[in-house]
Design a protein around this motif. Structure first.
Motif, short mmCIF file in Angstrom:
data_model
loop_
_atom_site.label_atom_id
_atom_site.label_comp_id
_atom_site.label_asym_id
_atom_site.label_seq_id
_atom_site.Cartn_x
_atom_site.Cartn_y
_atom_site.Cartn_z
N HIS A 59 91.46 -86.07 -11.36
CA HIS A 59 91.38 -85.05 -12.41
C HIS A 59 91.62 -83.69 -11.79
N ILE A 60 92.73 -83.06 -12.19
CA ILE A 60 93.02 -81.72 -11.66
C ILE A 60 93.78 -80.93 -12.71
N ASP A 61 93.21 -79.81 -13.06
CA ASP A 61 93.84 -78.80 -13.91
C ASP A 61 94.10 -77.61 -12.99
N VAL A 62 95.35 -77.29 -12.75
CA VAL A 62 95.67 -76.28 -11.74
C VAL A 62 95.22 -74.88 -12.13
N THR A 63 94.77 -74.69 -13.38
CA THR A 63 94.21 -73.41 -13.79
C THR A 63 92.70 -73.39 -13.69
N ASP A 64 92.10 -74.47 -13.24
CA ASP A 64 90.64 -74.60 -13.19
C ASP A 64 90.20 -74.85 -11.75
N PRO A 65 89.69 -73.82 -11.07
CA PRO A 65 89.31 -73.98 -9.66
C PRO A 65 88.29 -75.09 -9.41
N ALA A 66 87.41 -75.35 -10.36
CA ALA A 66 86.40 -76.39 -10.15
C ALA A 66 87.05 -77.76 -10.04
#
Length: 241
Positions: A59-66
């Motif tokens: 799970h990776i959203d490149v706009t979400d640092p967490a």
């Protein structure tokens, strides 16, 4: 711990990203398939697994640092290092008239295509440094080439979306600056223009297949110690910034 070479591909549940995962998986890489939506990402992983490819959803959203940090921790726990990072996630929006594109749209494009790329690189660098020969491939576009944009004879001279084109120019600058930082190290960082490809990004209007374009992308992922760094390539070889 994973024994194969590993690759993280962002935005890999479809299009060029998915096909790059499939082709690298066929070459024996363990695939960390990055996607924002779990359902889409898990479905893509299951399809790869049905072909005998070792893969898992990240799970990776490149706009979400967490989510970026949790993705790095997941990879660290699974393998302790990362051989290849392919920054494939990208968006395009807005029309073809720069003076009419809203600053909100431009910011949204930069958040993914530029700031997202930077954040992912910075988070994954400790893992890439642990690999014998880390590789970063930034999926750019010929529309980011200032030389092409200023050449009236170029085939895509008329393509003038301000947010997208300038974001890919900025991504190319990111490539150059990170590559300079890691000169004389095993880490190699390049930009690639996969070409105008039939994907959801352009309404499947491109003349190239994802199979062909993914091959262009992964060609830079598998370069040896004598390969280039800090350069920009398409299917024909080096192209101008």
């Amino acid at each position: 711990m994973i024994q194969e070479q590993t690759v993280l591909i962002t935005g890999a549940n479809k299009g060029i990203g998915y096909e790059a995962a499939r082709q690298l998986g066929q070459q024996g890489y363990y695939i960390f398939l990055g996607a924002r939506q779990q359902t889409n990402g898990q479905q893509a992983v299951e399809q790869l697994q049905s072909e005998g490819i070792r893969a898992e959803y990240v799970h990776i959203d490149v706009t979400d640092p967490a989510t970026i940090q949790s993705a790095a921790e997941q990879i660290r726990q699974q393998s302790g290092s990362l051989d290849v990072l392919i920054n494939n996630a990208g968006i395009a929006m807005g029309g073809n008239v720069p003076s009419e594109q809203s600053i909100e749209e431009i910011r949204s494009v930069y958040e993914v295509n530029v700031f997202g790329t930077i954040q992912v690189i910075q988070a994954m660098l400790p893992l890439l440094k642990e690999a014998p020969q880390g590789r970063i491939v930034n999926v750019s576009s010929g529309l980011g080439s200032l030389a092409f944009n200023s050449d009236p004879a170029h085939e895509h001279y008329g393509a003038n979306p301000l947010g997208y084109n300038s974001s890919k120019t900025a991504m190319n600058a990111v490539t150059v600056l990170f590559a300079k930082e890691f000169t004389d190290t095993p880490l190699k960082i390049n930009s690639v223009d996969p070409g105008y490809t039939a994907t959801d990004l352009n309404g499947n209007s491109g003349p190239r297949t994802v199979e062909h374009s993914a091959g262009t992308v992964i060609g830079l992922a598998v370069i040896d110690e004598n390969g280039p760094s800090g350069q920009f390539f398409d299917e024909t070889g080096p192209i101008p910034w």
